[in-house]
Design a protein around this motif. Structure first.
Motif, PDB file in Angstrom:
ATOM      1  N   ASP A 182     -15.482   0.436  51.356  1.00 24.99           N
ATOM      2  CA  ASP A 182     -14.024   0.450  51.222  1.00 24.99           C
ATOM      3  C   ASP A 182     -13.395  -0.401  52.326  1.00 24.99           C
ATOM      4  OD1 ASP A 182     -14.522   2.253  49.205  1.00 24.99           O
ATOM      5  OD2 ASP A 182     -14.001   4.009  50.407  1.00 24.99           O
TER       6      ASP A 182
ATOM      7  N   SER B 217     -11.142   0.228  47.227  1.00 24.12           N
ATOM      8  CA  SER B 217     -12.449   0.867  47.187  1.00 24.12           C
ATOM      9  C   SER B 217     -13.543  -0.143  46.902  1.00 24.12           C
ATOM     10  CB  SER B 217     -12.477   1.938  46.096  1.00 24.12           C
ATOM     11  OG  SER B 217     -11.501   2.915  46.340  1.00 24.12           O
ATOM     12  N   ALA B 218     -14.762   0.207  47.307  1.00 23.43           N
ATOM     13  CA  ALA B 218     -15.916  -0.626  47.002  1.00 23.43           C
ATOM     14  C   ALA B 218     -16.014  -0.834  45.490  1.00 23.43           C
ATOM     15  CB  ALA B 218     -17.190   0.030  47.523  1.00 23.43           C
ATOM     16  N   GLY B 219     -16.249  -2.047  45.059  1.00 21.23           N
ATOM     17  CA  GLY B 219     -16.361  -2.369  43.642  1.00 21.23           C
ATOM     18  C   GLY B 219     -15.038  -2.696  42.971  1.00 21.23           C
TER      19      GLY B 219
ATOM     20  N   ASN C  72     -11.807  -9.135  45.272  1.00 15.10           N
ATOM     21  CA  ASN C  72     -12.995  -8.608  44.623  1.00 15.10           C
ATOM     22  C   ASN C  72     -13.848  -8.016  45.738  1.00 15.10           C
ATOM     23  OD1 ASN C  72     -15.414  -8.077  43.392  1.00 15.10           O
ATOM     24  ND2 ASN C  72     -15.552 -10.047  42.335  1.00 15.10           N
TER      25      ASN C  72
ATOM     26  N   ASN D 233     -25.422  -5.002  54.990  1.00 18.35           N
ATOM     27  CA  ASN D 233     -24.057  -4.738  54.539  1.00 18.35           C
ATOM     28  C   ASN D 233     -23.002  -5.327  55.461  1.00 18.35           C
ATOM     29  OD1 ASN D 233     -24.874  -3.424  52.271  1.00 18.35           O
ATOM     30  ND2 ASN D 233     -24.708  -1.392  53.139  1.00 18.35           N
TER      31      ASN D 233
ATOM     32  N   GLY E 225     -20.318   1.668  52.848  1.00 21.35           N
ATOM     33  CA  GLY E 225     -20.840   1.234  51.555  1.00 21.35           C
ATOM     34  C   GLY E 225     -22.220   1.825  51.288  1.00 21.35           C
ATOM     35  N   THR E 226     -22.800   1.428  50.171  1.00 22.77           N
ATOM     36  CA  THR E 226     -24.092   1.950  49.739  1.00 22.77           C
ATOM     37  C   THR E 226     -25.212   1.019  50.168  1.00 22.77           C
ATOM     38  OG1 THR E 226     -22.991   2.866  47.808  1.00 22.77           O
ATOM     39  CG2 THR E 226     -25.386   2.718  47.715  1.00 22.77           C
TER      40      THR E 226
ATOM     41  N   ALA F 241     -17.135  -6.398  46.535  1.00 20.70           N
ATOM     42  CA  ALA F 241     -18.474  -6.112  46.030  1.00 20.70           C
ATOM     43  C   ALA F 241     -18.888  -4.704  46.460  1.00 20.70           C
ATOM     44  CB  ALA F 241     -19.463  -7.147  46.560  1.00 20.70           C
ATOM     45  N   SER F 242     -19.629  -3.988  45.611  1.00 17.95           N
ATOM     46  CA  SER F 242     -20.005  -2.598  45.890  1.00 17.95           C
ATOM     47  C   SER F 242     -20.647  -2.379  47.250  1.00 17.95           C
ATOM     48  CB  SER F 242     -20.922  -2.076  44.790  1.00 17.95           C
ATOM     49  OG  SER F 242     -20.170  -1.874  43.621  1.00 17.95           O
ATOM     50  N   PRO F 243     -21.606  -3.211  47.708  1.00 15.70           N
ATOM     51  CA  PRO F 243     -22.190  -2.921  49.010  1.00 15.70           C
ATOM     52  C   PRO F 243     -21.226  -3.127  50.172  1.00 15.70           C
ATOM     53  CG  PRO F 243     -23.321  -4.765  47.956  1.00 15.70           C
ATOM     54  CD  PRO F 243     -22.249  -4.298  47.037  1.00 15.70           C
TER      55      PRO F 243
ATOM     56  N   THR G 286     -28.270  -1.287  50.056  1.00 16.88           N
ATOM     57  CA  THR G 286     -28.830  -2.005  48.906  1.00 16.88           C
ATOM     58  C   THR G 286     -30.009  -2.864  49.300  1.00 16.88           C
ATOM     59  OG1 THR G 286     -27.373  -3.885  49.286  1.00 16.88           O
ATOM     60  CG2 THR G 286     -26.573  -2.171  47.800  1.00 16.88           C
TER      61      THR G 286
END
Length: 98
Positions: free
Chosen positions: A90, A32-34, A83, A66, A59-60, A85-87, A62
């Motif tokens: 998945d 998953s993202a993050g 790792n 992305n 993703g979200t 990153a959130s942006p 930002t």
């Protein structure tokens, strides 16, 4: 007489022989993202490790592109660390050796 595998195309060009490095997929996992984590597999010791990260969600937003954000993947011995990153969204990680 030499022993081994040799493959030619229709034009007679050698495609595969005993010196050709081919990959072997060891496994895959969804992340998953993050997410951060690691995967330990003795198979990483049998060749040069690799990981292909396929994005499965956008993703979200930002304010950055992305499409340029990808997971950070590293290998140490028989362990692959990641790792996401959130942006980045998945991902499906496909890993193996060649």
């Amino acid at each position: 007489m030499a022993v081994g595998l040799k493959t030619w195309d229709a034009a007679g060009n050698l495609i595969i022989d005993t010196a050709t490095r081919m990959s072997r997929v060891i496994g895959m996992t969804g992340v998953s993202a993050g997410a951060t984590g690691s995967i330990t597999d003795a198979g990483f010791a049998t060749g040069a490790p690799y990981c292909i990260a396929l994005r499965v969600s956008a993703g979200t937003p930002t304010g950055i592109d992305n499409s340029l954000v990808s997971p950070i993947i590293s290998f140490s011995g028989t362990t692959m660390s990641y790792n996401v990153a959130s942006p980045a969204g998945d991902h499906l990680l496909i890993y193996g050796v060649y």
